[in-house]
Design a protein around this motif. Structure first.
Motif, PDB file in Angstrom:
ATOM      1  N   ASN A 285       0.818  -1.207   0.000  1.00  2.00           N
ATOM      2  CA  ASN A 285       0.000   0.000   0.000  1.00  2.00           C
ATOM      3  C   ASN A 285       0.856   1.264   0.000  1.00  2.00           C
ATOM      4  O   ASN A 285       0.523   2.253  -0.659  1.00  2.00           O
ATOM      5  N   GLY A 286       1.959   1.206   0.753  1.00  2.00           N
ATOM      6  CA  GLY A 286       2.848   2.371   0.772  1.00  2.00           C
ATOM      7  C   GLY A 286       3.471   2.629  -0.584  1.00  2.00           C
ATOM      8  O   GLY A 286       3.523   3.767  -1.060  1.00  2.00           O
ATOM      9  N   VAL A 287       3.944   1.565  -1.238  1.00  2.00           N
ATOM     10  CA  VAL A 287       4.518   1.714  -2.574  1.00  2.00           C
ATOM     11  C   VAL A 287       3.450   2.126  -3.576  1.00  2.00           C
ATOM     12  O   VAL A 287       3.682   2.961  -4.456  1.00  2.00           O
ATOM     13  N   ALA A 288       2.242   1.567  -3.427  1.00  2.00           N
ATOM     14  CA  ALA A 288       1.148   1.903  -4.345  1.00  2.00           C
ATOM     15  C   ALA A 288       0.799   3.384  -4.286  1.00  2.00           C
ATOM     16  O   ALA A 288       0.396   3.973  -5.304  1.00  2.00           O
ATOM     17  N   SER A 289       0.956   4.003  -3.120  1.00  2.00           N
ATOM     18  CA  SER A 289       0.685   5.441  -3.017  1.00  2.00           C
ATOM     19  C   SER A 289       1.612   6.256  -3.902  1.00  2.00           C
ATOM     20  O   SER A 289       1.236   7.311  -4.418  1.00  2.00           O
ATOM     21  N   LEU A 290       2.828   5.756  -4.101  1.00  2.00           N
ATOM     22  CA  LEU A 290       3.783   6.454  -4.961  1.00  2.00           C
ATOM     23  C   LEU A 290       3.606   6.105  -6.430  1.00  2.00           C
ATOM     24  O   LEU A 290       4.243   6.724  -7.286  1.00  2.00           O
ATOM     25  N   CYS A 291       2.767   5.108  -6.719  1.00  2.00           N
ATOM     26  CA  CYS A 291       2.513   4.769  -8.120  1.00  2.00           C
ATOM     27  C   CYS A 291       1.821   5.907  -8.862  1.00  2.00           C
ATOM     28  O   CYS A 291       1.840   5.941 -10.096  1.00  2.00           O
ATOM     29  N   TYR A 292       1.203   6.810  -8.142  1.00  2.00           N
ATOM     30  CA  TYR A 292       0.604   7.988  -8.770  1.00  2.00           C
ATOM     31  C   TYR A 292       1.650   8.754  -9.580  1.00  2.00           C
ATOM     32  O   TYR A 292       1.354   9.335 -10.618  1.00  2.00           O
ATOM     33  N   PHE A 293       2.893   8.742  -9.095  1.00  2.00           N
ATOM     34  CA  PHE A 293       3.983   9.448  -9.784  1.00  2.00           C
ATOM     35  C   PHE A 293       4.762   8.528 -10.722  1.00  2.00           C
ATOM     36  O   PHE A 293       5.579   9.012 -11.505  1.00  2.00           O
ATOM     37  N   HIS A 294       4.560   7.219 -10.631  1.00  2.00           N
ATOM     38  CA  HIS A 294       5.391   6.271 -11.369  1.00  2.00           C
ATOM     39  C   HIS A 294       4.547   5.228 -12.098  1.00  2.00           C
ATOM     40  O   HIS A 294       4.958   4.075 -12.214  1.00  2.00           O
ATOM     41  N   GLY A 295       3.386   5.622 -12.573  1.00  3.83           N
ATOM     42  CA  GLY A 295       2.500   4.673 -13.215  1.00  3.83           C
ATOM     43  C   GLY A 295       2.934   4.296 -14.620  1.00  3.83           C
ATOM     44  O   GLY A 295       3.776   4.946 -15.248  1.00  3.83           O
ATOM     45  N   VAL A 296       2.365   3.213 -15.120  1.00  7.04           N
ATOM     46  CA  VAL A 296       2.594   2.728 -16.479  1.00  7.04           C
ATOM     47  C   VAL A 296       1.302   2.952 -17.265  1.00  7.04           C
ATOM     48  O   VAL A 296       0.213   2.611 -16.784  1.00  7.04           O
ATOM     49  N   CYS A 297       1.407   3.515 -18.453  1.00  6.67           N
ATOM     50  CA  CYS A 297       0.210   3.860 -19.218  1.00  6.67           C
ATOM     51  C   CYS A 297      -0.564   2.594 -19.619  1.00  6.67           C
ATOM     52  O   CYS A 297       0.017   1.515 -19.784  1.00  6.67           O
ATOM     53  N   GLY A 298      -1.877   2.747 -19.776  1.00  6.30           N
ATOM     54  CA  GLY A 298      -2.763   1.623 -20.018  1.00  6.30           C
ATOM     55  C   GLY A 298      -2.400   0.774 -21.224  1.00  6.30           C
ATOM     56  O   GLY A 298      -2.337  -0.464 -21.117  1.00  6.30           O
ATOM     57  N   PRO A 299      -2.186   1.361 -22.412  1.00  8.76           N
ATOM     58  CA  PRO A 299      -1.835   0.530 -23.569  1.00  8.76           C
ATOM     59  C   PRO A 299      -0.577  -0.310 -23.368  1.00  8.76           C
ATOM     60  O   PRO A 299      -0.505  -1.447 -23.841  1.00  8.76           O
ATOM     61  N   ILE A 300       0.425   0.226 -22.655  1.00  5.34           N
ATOM     62  CA  ILE A 300       1.640  -0.549 -22.385  1.00  5.34           C
ATOM     63  C   ILE A 300       1.326  -1.686 -21.414  1.00  5.34           C
ATOM     64  O   ILE A 300       1.836  -2.811 -21.564  1.00  5.34           O
ATOM     65  N   GLN A 301       0.488  -1.436 -20.414  1.00  4.98           N
ATOM     66  CA  GLN A 301       0.103  -2.507 -19.501  1.00  4.98           C
ATOM     67  C   GLN A 301      -0.565  -3.647 -20.266  1.00  4.98           C
ATOM     68  O   GLN A 301      -0.328  -4.826 -19.976  1.00  4.98           O
ATOM     69  N   TYR A 302      -1.404  -3.299 -21.238  1.00  2.00           N
ATOM     70  CA  TYR A 302      -2.075  -4.332 -22.024  1.00  2.00           C
ATOM     71  C   TYR A 302      -1.062  -5.153 -22.822  1.00  2.00           C
ATOM     72  O   TYR A 302      -1.122  -6.390 -22.856  1.00  2.00           O
ATOM     73  N   LYS A 303      -0.103  -4.491 -23.473  1.00  2.75           N
ATOM     74  CA  LYS A 303       0.905  -5.206 -24.252  1.00  2.75           C
ATOM     75  C   LYS A 303       1.731  -6.142 -23.367  1.00  2.75           C
ATOM     76  O   LYS A 303       2.043  -7.277 -23.757  1.00  2.75           O
ATOM     77  N   ILE A 304       2.093  -5.678 -22.179  1.00  2.28           N
ATOM     78  CA  ILE A 304       2.898  -6.506 -21.289  1.00  2.28           C
ATOM     79  C   ILE A 304       2.117  -7.739 -20.844  1.00  2.28           C
ATOM     80  O   ILE A 304       2.659  -8.852 -20.773  1.00  2.28           O
ATOM     81  N   ALA A 305       0.827  -7.558 -20.559  1.00  2.42           N
ATOM     82  CA  ALA A 305       0.006  -8.697 -20.166  1.00  2.42           C
ATOM     83  C   ALA A 305      -0.086  -9.713 -21.304  1.00  2.42           C
ATOM     84  O   ALA A 305       0.011 -10.933 -21.086  1.00  2.42           O
ATOM     85  N   GLN A 306      -0.271  -9.210 -22.536  1.00  2.09           N
ATOM     86  CA  GLN A 306      -0.321 -10.104 -23.689  1.00  2.09           C
ATOM     87  C   GLN A 306       0.994 -10.852 -23.872  1.00  2.09           C
ATOM     88  O   GLN A 306       1.014 -12.047 -24.199  1.00  2.09           O
ATOM     89  N   LEU A 307       2.086 -10.156 -23.672  1.00  7.42           N
ATOM     90  CA  LEU A 307       3.405 -10.790 -23.801  1.00  7.42           C
ATOM     91  C   LEU A 307       3.573 -11.891 -22.759  1.00  7.42           C
ATOM     92  O   LEU A 307       4.035 -13.000 -23.079  1.00  7.42           O
ATOM     93  N   MET A 308       3.198 -11.611 -21.530  1.00  7.75           N
ATOM     94  CA  MET A 308       3.410 -12.580 -20.447  1.00  7.75           C
ATOM     95  C   MET A 308       2.554 -13.830 -20.614  1.00  7.75           C
ATOM     96  O   MET A 308       2.990 -14.926 -20.226  1.00  7.75           O
ATOM     97  N   ARG A 309       1.378 -13.675 -21.168  1.00  8.41           N
ATOM     98  CA  ARG A 309       0.513 -14.851 -21.281  1.00  8.41           C
ATOM     99  C   ARG A 309       0.865 -15.725 -22.488  1.00  8.41           C
ATOM    100  O   ARG A 309       0.399 -16.845 -22.601  1.00  8.41           O
ATOM    101  N   ASP A 310       1.734 -15.217 -23.375  1.00 11.12           N
ATOM    102  CA  ASP A 310       2.138 -15.990 -24.550  1.00 11.12           C
ATOM    103  C   ASP A 310       3.331 -16.876 -24.186  1.00 11.12           C
ATOM    104  O   ASP A 310       4.449 -16.701 -24.670  1.00 11.12           O
TER     105      ASP A 310
END
Length: 637
Positions: free
Chosen positions: A419-444
């Protein structure tokens, strides 16, 4: 009469003219005087304006200088306050925190030399390459940040200003200093542009859960469960997504430590960790200096042991440091070491005994290319000694050759930490389209196992073998591991003196010859002369880069041979030629000098370049003792 009248008129004209001439002269003189007066006035006015401008500039310079002095005074007062606060806290009890300063160990510091008490004015230690900076427009922290320079910044900047290109800039700098995998761009660019990757849906364009989209955290949990060989499925609720492992180090330092606290880490280590944990949080590092010489109970160079950790921690505590955590890098950068499961368990048990958090960086876990080596993730252990203080990070930049795609993930069973690290994700987030690509890569997983990892490991082996053979051919000692993208090289015999100044001088020689390496000081290595070379590059760049390295070393060797050295310098020089280190993945160096000599000769003779340059007659003349040993050995075969 007419003539008389005309003559009289002419006389009157000349009399009148003569009468006007003095008046004209007077008027002319008055006009000249007036003009001179006006010019003098203008000159005086211009001079007055110049004096006023000079006075204003002088006043502004004095004001700026006064502001700078005020800021320096504030910094000095801050230092004094930090020292006073530290003494008050230390007097309040054994568990008190150390001074809340932002100082760091100086060059040459060991764990026993003022780890917590050294404070500088407006700057950190030289070991952090931070130049003094004092701007009246910045805060104390802002001045430190503005003056901060990462250990690799100078070389990295030079490389980007003069980058090698086979066609456009063939005389540019070849980068063997930045740890990137440049061998699999073809595979990754093809996979990341396939149709299943190109999806843009409304949720991907909106704010996500700051910990990361649920679909990605679920896929990360399945991915780590499989590749880390976890004995039970990992929980997506324990996963946090950030834009890179550098951000993860920074966030964990802020969450686990207070300003002035310290984190234990063995040297040499990846230098980027320094700025990751410092720039936001001002957390110090306590160094556990490892040495190339093998000493009991160790069995290999630069080996980390629990006894070394205990000594470093105890000494730091005696110096007043408040150590809250420990960092482990596995596989290790820059050594390439792979810790065994038993070693990892010993380190974790040491941390539990001392109530230390353990940050385990496993970013190279899928880049173990030696088939005889086995990587053991912390997540594969049946039972962690202290699961609430054990935190594992991983990212795709190394293992999937996409360092420009910023993605890192934390796995921790401690929900408070998540939770503490997640609070800082506001400043260090990954954009949605990149998250989707990474998920697709991992499941292949079929593509990853059957295509990518096979090709990647094969290419890494071939590149590493080429560079290792080149180093053997020129007689350079090195550590030869089977993980990561780097070889840890011993260039100590090419230093004029065993100092870090000479190490930097050699580093600049390489850079002047258009090849960028990383020197040991960038990894806080305690022994001058060690360098890291990145081999995960295309063949033509490896060949040209090694040619440039060979040229520098040959020139250095000639210069050293020509220089007259006194006996004192010789005694202090590192004896790297007698302790040649050709360490295979899990094979320890032989204790026999004869075996070392034979191995060196055999490796050299496998190189056709060496055979071309050295006939048997020349070698016998230049190295009679070695040739005699080898001849005897061959006679016994």
């Amino acid at each position: 009469m007419a003539g008389s009248s005309g003559q009289s008129g002419r006389q009157r004209f000349w009399r009148k003219r003569k009468g006007r001439e003095p008046l004209n002269d007077l008027i002319s003189q008055m006009l000249l005087a007036q003009r001179a007066t006006e010019e003098r006035f203008l000159q005086m006015e211009e001079r007055r304006m110049e004096q006023e401008q000079e006075a204003e500039e002088r006043r502004m310079r004095l004001e700026e200088r006064r502001l700078q002095l005020d800021r320096q005074h504030e910094l000095r007062m801050f230092t004094i306050f930090a020292q006073m606060l530290g003494m008050i806290r230390q007097g309040g009890g054994g568990d008190a925190a150390p001074p809340t300063d932002t100082n760091f160990p100086q060059e040459g510091d060991t764990v026993g030399k003022g780890v917590a008490d050294k404070v500088q004015e407006s700057t950190m230690g030289d070991v952090y390459n931070c130049s003094p900076y004092c701007s009246p427009y910045l805060s104390t922290r802002g001045n430190i940040l503005s003056g901060f320079r990462g250990s690799s910044e100078e070389g990295y900047r030079a490389y980007h200003e003069d980058k090698y290109d086979e066609d456009k800039n063939p005389n540019g700098i070849i980068n063997f200093g930045t740890s990137e995998n440049k061998l699999c761009f073809d595979l990754m660019s093809k996979r990341l542009t396939q149709s299943d990757m190109n999806v843009i849906e409304p949720p991907l364009l909106q704010y996500p859960d700051w910990k990361g989209h649920t679909f990605l955290r679920e896929e990360v949990a399945r991915f780590l469960t499989y590749y880390c060989k976890s004995p039970s499925p990992l929980n997506p609720e324990n996963v946090v997504i950030l834009n890179g492992c550098g951000s993860l180090f920074s966030a964990l330092a802020a969450v686990l430590c207070d300003p002035g606290d310290a984190i234990l880490i063995a040297t040499p280590f990846y230098g980027g960790i320094t700025q990751s944990i410092f720039l936001y949080s001002g957390i110090k590092l306590v160094y556990v200096h490892l040495e190339s010489k093998v000493t009991s109970p160790g069995t290999r160079p630069f080996q980390l042991t629990v006894s070394k950790l205990e000594y470093a921690l105890q000494t730091a505590k005696e110096e007043g440091a408040s150590v809250k955590a420990m960092i482990l890098i596995n596989p290790h950068n820059p050594l390439g070491d792979i810790y065994s499961a038993a070693e990892m368990m010993e380190f974790l048990e040491f941390a539990k005994r001392n109530s230390l958090h353990v940050i385990v960086d496993e970013i190279y876990m899928l880049s173990v290319f030696d088939e005889s080596a086995t990587f053991h993730s912390v997540l594969s252990l049946d039972k962690l000694p202290d699961p609430q203080r054990t935190h594992v990070m991983w990212g795709i930049s190394k293992d999937f050759a996409v360092s420009g795609v910023r993605f890192g993930t934390l796995y921790s069973q401690n929900q408070d930490v998540c939770n503490g690290v997640a609070s800082l994700c506001y400043f260090h987030g990954v954009c949605g389209p990149i998250q989707y690509k990474i998920a697709q890569l991992m499941r292949d997983r079929d593509w990853i196992n059957q295509v990518y990892l096979r090709v990647n490991h094969s290419r890494l082996r071939a590149a590493q073998t080429y560079v290792a053979d080149e180093l053997r051919a020129i007689g350079v000692p090195f550590l030869n591991r089977g993980a990561g993208f780097f070889i840890w090289i011993d260039f100590r015999k090419y230093l004029r003196a065993p100092t870090f100044e000479e190490e930097v001088s050699l580093w600049r020689d390489f850079l002047d010859n258009k090849v960028l390496l990383s020197c040991g000081k960038a990894f806080e290595c305690s022994e001058p002369g060690w360098f890291r070379i990145i081999f995960s590059d295309k063949t033509h760049r490896l060949q040209l880069g090694m040619q440039r390295i060979r040229k520098v070393l040959e020139r250095r060797e000639k210069e050293l041979q020509m220089e007259e050295r006194n006996p004192e310098e010789e005694d202090g020089k590192a004896d790297s030629t007698d302790e040649v280190i050709y360490v295979s993945s899990h094979h320890e160096p032989s204790n026999s000098n004869l075996s070392d000599l034979i191995l060196q000769l055999q490796n050299q003779m496998r190189s056709s370049d060496w055979l071309q340059r050295n006939t048997a007659e020349n070698f016998a003349q230049q190295n009679p003792e070695v040739f005699q040993v080898y001849s005897k050995f061959v006679g016994k075969q």
